[in-house]
Design a protein around this motif. Structure first.
Motif, PDB file in Angstrom:
ATOM      1  N   ASN A 197      39.714  31.516  39.438  1.00  0.00           N
ATOM      2  CA  ASN A 197      40.874  31.630  40.314  1.00  0.00           C
ATOM      3  C   ASN A 197      41.381  33.068  40.271  1.00  0.00           C
ATOM      4  O   ASN A 197      40.980  33.849  39.403  1.00  0.00           O
ATOM      5  CB  ASN A 197      41.942  30.603  39.939  1.00  0.00           C
ATOM      6  CG  ASN A 197      42.643  30.928  38.638  1.00  0.00           C
ATOM      7  OD1 ASN A 197      42.071  31.520  37.738  1.00  0.00           O
ATOM      8  ND2 ASN A 197      43.890  30.531  38.534  1.00  0.00           N
ATOM      9  N   PRO A 198      42.219  33.459  41.229  1.00  0.00           N
ATOM     10  CA  PRO A 198      42.594  34.865  41.365  1.00  0.00           C
ATOM     11  C   PRO A 198      43.336  35.473  40.175  1.00  0.00           C
ATOM     12  O   PRO A 198      43.216  36.662  39.935  1.00  0.00           O
ATOM     13  CB  PRO A 198      43.458  34.916  42.619  1.00  0.00           C
ATOM     14  CG  PRO A 198      43.598  33.548  43.113  1.00  0.00           C
ATOM     15  CD  PRO A 198      42.761  32.631  42.295  1.00  0.00           C
ATOM     16  N   ASP A 199      44.072  34.674  39.409  1.00  0.00           N
ATOM     17  CA  ASP A 199      44.796  35.271  38.282  1.00  0.00           C
ATOM     18  C   ASP A 199      44.004  35.211  36.967  1.00  0.00           C
ATOM     19  O   ASP A 199      44.528  35.538  35.907  1.00  0.00           O
ATOM     20  CB  ASP A 199      46.178  34.641  38.111  1.00  0.00           C
ATOM     21  CG  ASP A 199      46.136  33.174  37.709  1.00  0.00           C
ATOM     22  OD1 ASP A 199      45.043  32.639  37.416  1.00  0.00           O
ATOM     23  OD2 ASP A 199      47.201  32.545  37.671  1.00  0.00           O
ATOM     24  N   ARG A 200      42.755  34.794  37.059  1.00  0.00           N
ATOM     25  CA  ARG A 200      41.826  34.744  35.920  1.00  0.00           C
ATOM     26  C   ARG A 200      42.265  33.772  34.820  1.00  0.00           C
ATOM     27  O   ARG A 200      41.844  33.869  33.679  1.00  0.00           O
ATOM     28  CB  ARG A 200      41.603  36.139  35.336  1.00  0.00           C
ATOM     29  CG  ARG A 200      40.865  37.053  36.270  1.00  0.00           C
ATOM     30  CD  ARG A 200      40.696  38.443  35.686  1.00  0.00           C
ATOM     31  NE  ARG A 200      39.951  39.302  36.593  1.00  0.00           N
ATOM     32  CZ  ARG A 200      40.495  39.969  37.617  1.00  0.00           C
ATOM     33  NH1 ARG A 200      41.785  39.850  37.868  1.00  0.00           N
ATOM     34  NH2 ARG A 200      39.752  40.735  38.385  1.00  0.00           N
ATOM     35  N   ARG A 201      43.072  32.826  35.182  1.00  0.00           N
ATOM     36  CA  ARG A 201      43.521  31.828  34.211  1.00  0.00           C
ATOM     37  C   ARG A 201      42.473  30.742  33.995  1.00  0.00           C
ATOM     38  O   ARG A 201      42.394  30.151  32.921  1.00  0.00           O
ATOM     39  CB  ARG A 201      44.827  31.213  34.722  1.00  0.00           C
ATOM     40  CG  ARG A 201      45.584  30.477  33.690  1.00  0.00           C
ATOM     41  CD  ARG A 201      46.979  30.181  34.192  1.00  0.00           C
ATOM     42  NE  ARG A 201      47.497  29.056  33.438  1.00  0.00           N
ATOM     43  CZ  ARG A 201      48.441  28.266  33.857  1.00  0.00           C
ATOM     44  NH1 ARG A 201      49.000  28.469  35.024  1.00  0.00           N
ATOM     45  NH2 ARG A 201      48.851  27.279  33.124  1.00  0.00           N
ATOM     46  N   ASN A 211      48.205  41.500  45.514  1.00  0.00           N
ATOM     47  CA  ASN A 211      47.479  40.942  44.372  1.00  0.00           C
ATOM     48  C   ASN A 211      45.987  40.852  44.620  1.00  0.00           C
ATOM     49  O   ASN A 211      45.214  40.801  43.678  1.00  0.00           O
ATOM     50  CB  ASN A 211      48.038  39.565  44.009  1.00  0.00           C
ATOM     51  CG  ASN A 211      49.361  39.674  43.287  1.00  0.00           C
ATOM     52  OD1 ASN A 211      49.686  40.716  42.732  1.00  0.00           O
ATOM     53  ND2 ASN A 211      50.128  38.605  43.299  1.00  0.00           N
ATOM     54  N   ALA A 261      42.608  40.975  42.194  1.00  0.00           N
ATOM     55  CA  ALA A 261      41.893  39.714  42.050  1.00  0.00           C
ATOM     56  C   ALA A 261      40.398  39.955  41.837  1.00  0.00           C
ATOM     57  O   ALA A 261      39.866  40.990  42.211  1.00  0.00           O
ATOM     58  CB  ALA A 261      42.104  38.856  43.301  1.00  0.00           C
TER      59      ALA A 261
END
Length: 187
Positions: A138-142, A22, A26
Protein backbone atom coordinates in the motif's frame (compact mmCIF):
# COMPACT_ATOMS: atom_id res chain seq x y z
CA UNK A 1 9.33 44.25 8.11
CA UNK A 2 11.37 42.81 5.24
CA UNK A 3 12.77 40.14 7.59
CA UNK A 4 9.21 39.21 8.69
CA UNK A 5 8.11 38.81 5.06
CA UNK A 6 11.14 36.61 4.29
CA UNK A 7 10.42 34.45 7.35
CA UNK A 8 6.73 34.14 6.43
CA UNK A 9 7.68 33.29 2.85
CA UNK A 10 10.14 30.62 4.05
CA UNK A 11 7.54 29.19 6.42
CA UNK A 12 4.97 29.09 3.62
CA UNK A 13 7.49 27.37 1.32
CA UNK A 14 8.39 24.77 3.96
CA UNK A 15 4.73 24.13 4.70
CA UNK A 16 4.17 23.54 0.98
CA UNK A 17 7.04 21.05 0.92
CA UNK A 18 5.71 19.12 3.89
CA UNK A 19 2.25 18.78 2.36
CA UNK A 20 3.42 17.93 -1.13
CA UNK A 21 1.77 15.20 -3.15
CA UNK A 22 2.10 11.86 -1.32
CA UNK A 23 2.29 10.04 -4.66
CA UNK A 24 5.83 11.38 -5.04
CA UNK A 25 6.75 9.47 -1.88
CA UNK A 26 4.66 6.40 -2.61
CA UNK A 27 6.20 3.16 -3.89
CA UNK A 28 6.31 2.55 -7.63
CA UNK A 29 3.78 0.20 -9.16
CA UNK A 30 4.21 -1.99 -12.23
CA UNK A 31 2.16 0.34 -14.44
CA UNK A 32 -0.25 -2.27 -15.77
CA UNK A 33 -1.48 -5.71 -14.70
CA UNK A 34 -3.10 -8.17 -17.08
CA UNK A 35 -5.89 -9.23 -14.73
CA UNK A 36 -6.62 -12.27 -16.91
CA UNK A 37 -3.08 -13.54 -16.21
CA UNK A 38 -3.13 -12.36 -12.59
CA UNK A 39 -6.19 -14.40 -11.68
CA UNK A 40 -5.73 -17.78 -10.05
CA UNK A 41 -4.14 -18.86 -6.79
CA UNK A 42 -1.38 -16.92 -5.04
CA UNK A 43 0.41 -18.20 -1.93
CA UNK A 44 1.59 -15.68 0.62
CA UNK A 45 5.27 -16.22 1.36
CA UNK A 46 5.60 -13.34 3.81
CA UNK A 47 3.74 -10.26 5.01
CA UNK A 48 4.17 -7.27 7.22
CA UNK A 49 2.13 -7.59 10.44
CA UNK A 50 -1.57 -6.96 9.92
CA UNK A 51 -4.37 -7.14 12.48
CA UNK A 52 -6.69 -9.20 10.26
CA UNK A 53 -4.01 -11.84 9.70
CA UNK A 54 -2.73 -12.02 13.26
CA UNK A 55 -3.66 -15.73 13.58
CA UNK A 56 -2.53 -16.83 10.12
CA UNK A 57 0.32 -19.32 9.71
CA UNK A 58 -0.38 -19.79 6.01
CA UNK A 59 -2.45 -17.67 3.66
CA UNK A 60 -3.51 -17.89 0.06
CA UNK A 61 -5.69 -15.87 -2.26
CA UNK A 62 -7.82 -16.94 -5.18
CA UNK A 63 -8.57 -14.20 -7.72
CA UNK A 64 -11.22 -14.60 -10.42
CA UNK A 65 -11.85 -12.00 -13.11
CA UNK A 66 -15.50 -11.01 -13.25
CA UNK A 67 -17.38 -9.97 -16.44
CA UNK A 68 -17.56 -6.35 -15.18
CA UNK A 69 -13.74 -6.12 -15.05
CA UNK A 70 -13.55 -6.36 -11.27
CA UNK A 71 -11.90 -9.27 -9.49
CA UNK A 72 -13.57 -11.66 -7.06
CA UNK A 73 -11.28 -12.28 -4.08
CA UNK A 74 -11.28 -15.34 -1.84
CA UNK A 75 -8.64 -15.15 0.90
CA UNK A 76 -7.95 -18.25 2.96
CA UNK A 77 -5.98 -18.32 6.18
CA UNK A 78 -4.76 -21.45 7.91
CA UNK A 79 -4.24 -20.96 11.63
CA UNK A 80 -1.42 -22.57 13.62
CA UNK A 81 -4.03 -25.10 14.80
CA UNK A 82 -4.63 -26.14 11.18
CA UNK A 83 -8.11 -24.60 10.79
CA UNK A 84 -9.00 -22.65 7.64
CA UNK A 85 -10.74 -19.27 7.78
CA UNK A 86 -12.08 -17.47 4.68
CA UNK A 87 -12.93 -13.94 3.61
CA UNK A 88 -14.62 -12.96 0.34
CA UNK A 89 -14.38 -9.62 -1.36
CA UNK A 90 -14.00 -7.66 -4.57
CA UNK A 91 -11.05 -5.81 -6.06
CA UNK A 92 -11.69 -2.91 -8.43
CA UNK A 93 -9.42 -0.40 -10.16
CA UNK A 94 -8.88 2.83 -8.22
CA UNK A 95 -8.80 4.60 -11.58
CA UNK A 96 -10.90 3.10 -14.40
CA UNK A 97 -8.66 1.24 -16.85
CA UNK A 98 -5.61 1.34 -14.54
CA UNK A 99 -5.04 -2.15 -13.17
CA UNK A 100 -1.95 -1.83 -10.95
CA UNK A 101 -3.71 0.12 -8.19
CA UNK A 102 -6.82 -1.59 -6.90
CA UNK A 103 -9.29 -1.14 -4.08
CA UNK A 104 -10.16 -4.31 -2.17
CA UNK A 105 -13.28 -4.50 -0.06
CA UNK A 106 -14.28 -7.60 1.87
CA UNK A 107 -17.87 -8.61 2.42
CA UNK A 108 -18.45 -8.35 6.16
CA UNK A 109 -20.78 -6.59 8.58
CA UNK A 110 -18.63 -3.45 8.62
CA UNK A 111 -18.60 -3.10 4.83
CA UNK A 112 -22.36 -3.68 4.73
CA UNK A 113 -22.91 -1.07 7.45
CA UNK A 114 -20.52 1.50 5.90
CA UNK A 115 -20.28 0.78 2.15
CA UNK A 116 -17.04 2.05 0.66
CA UNK A 117 -15.52 2.97 4.03
CA UNK A 118 -13.56 -0.26 4.42
CA UNK A 119 -11.72 -0.27 1.10
CA UNK A 120 -8.02 -1.08 1.27
CA UNK A 121 -5.22 -0.28 -1.16
CA UNK A 122 -3.86 -3.18 -3.20
CA UNK A 123 -0.92 -1.87 -5.23
CA UNK A 124 0.98 -4.30 -7.43
CA UNK A 125 4.61 -3.25 -6.99
CA UNK A 126 6.38 -6.06 -8.82
CA UNK A 127 5.54 -9.02 -11.05
CA UNK A 128 8.00 -11.83 -11.72
CA UNK A 129 8.43 -13.49 -15.11
CA UNK A 130 5.24 -15.13 -16.30
CA UNK A 131 3.31 -13.76 -13.33
CA UNK A 132 5.07 -16.31 -11.10
CA UNK A 133 5.72 -13.96 -8.15
CA UNK A 134 4.38 -10.62 -7.01
CA UNK A 135 4.88 -7.90 -4.42
CA UNK A 136 1.74 -6.15 -3.25
CA UNK A 137 1.66 -3.25 -0.85
CA UNK A 138 0.00 0.00 0.00
CA UNK A 139 1.15 3.60 -0.53
CA UNK A 140 2.24 4.29 3.06
CA UNK A 141 4.30 1.07 3.20
CA UNK A 142 2.39 -0.19 6.21
CA UNK A 143 1.35 -3.41 4.49
CA UNK A 144 3.26 -5.72 2.18
CA UNK A 145 2.75 -9.20 0.83
CA UNK A 146 5.30 -11.38 -0.99
CA UNK A 147 3.31 -13.75 -3.20
CA UNK A 148 4.09 -16.77 -5.33
CA UNK A 149 2.16 -19.22 -7.47
CA UNK A 150 3.81 -22.05 -5.51
CA UNK A 151 3.35 -22.80 -1.79
CA UNK A 152 7.14 -22.78 -1.27
CA UNK A 153 9.86 -20.77 -3.00
CA UNK A 154 13.59 -21.31 -3.29
CA UNK A 155 16.19 -19.09 -1.65
CA UNK A 156 17.00 -17.23 -4.88
CA UNK A 157 13.35 -16.25 -5.39
CA UNK A 158 13.06 -15.28 -1.73
CA UNK A 159 16.15 -13.07 -1.98
CA UNK A 160 14.85 -11.46 -5.18
CA UNK A 161 11.50 -10.58 -3.57
CA UNK A 162 13.23 -9.23 -0.46
CA UNK A 163 15.52 -7.08 -2.61
CA UNK A 164 12.58 -5.67 -4.59
CA UNK A 165 10.71 -4.87 -1.37
CA UNK A 166 13.75 -3.15 0.15
CA UNK A 167 14.25 -1.11 -3.04
CA UNK A 168 10.68 0.14 -2.61
CA UNK A 169 11.42 1.27 0.95
CA UNK A 170 9.63 -1.47 2.90
CA UNK A 171 10.97 -2.65 6.28
CA UNK A 172 11.61 -6.32 5.54
CA UNK A 173 13.02 -6.98 9.02
CA UNK A 174 9.43 -7.15 10.29
CA UNK A 175 8.19 -9.73 7.77
CA UNK A 176 6.21 -12.71 9.03
CA UNK A 177 7.11 -15.75 6.92
CA UNK A 178 4.79 -18.57 5.89
CA UNK A 179 4.93 -21.60 8.16
CA UNK A 180 6.26 -24.53 6.08
CA UNK A 181 3.74 -27.28 5.30
CA UNK A 182 5.84 -29.79 7.24
CA UNK A 183 5.36 -27.74 10.42
CA UNK A 184 1.56 -27.55 10.13
CA UNK A 185 -0.76 -29.99 11.95
CA UNK A 186 -2.44 -32.55 9.72
CA UNK A 187 -6.15 -32.03 9.08
Amino acid sequence: MKRLLVCLGAAWLLAGCSTSNNDALAPNTVGSVDLQRYQGTWYEQARLPMFFQRNCAQSEAQYTLKPDGNVAVLNRCRTAEGKWEEAKGTASPQVPGKTDKLWVEFDNWVSRLLPGATKGDYWVLYLGDGYSTALVGNPDRRYLWLLSRKPQIDQQTRDELLSKAQQQGYDTTRLIWRTPDADMPKE
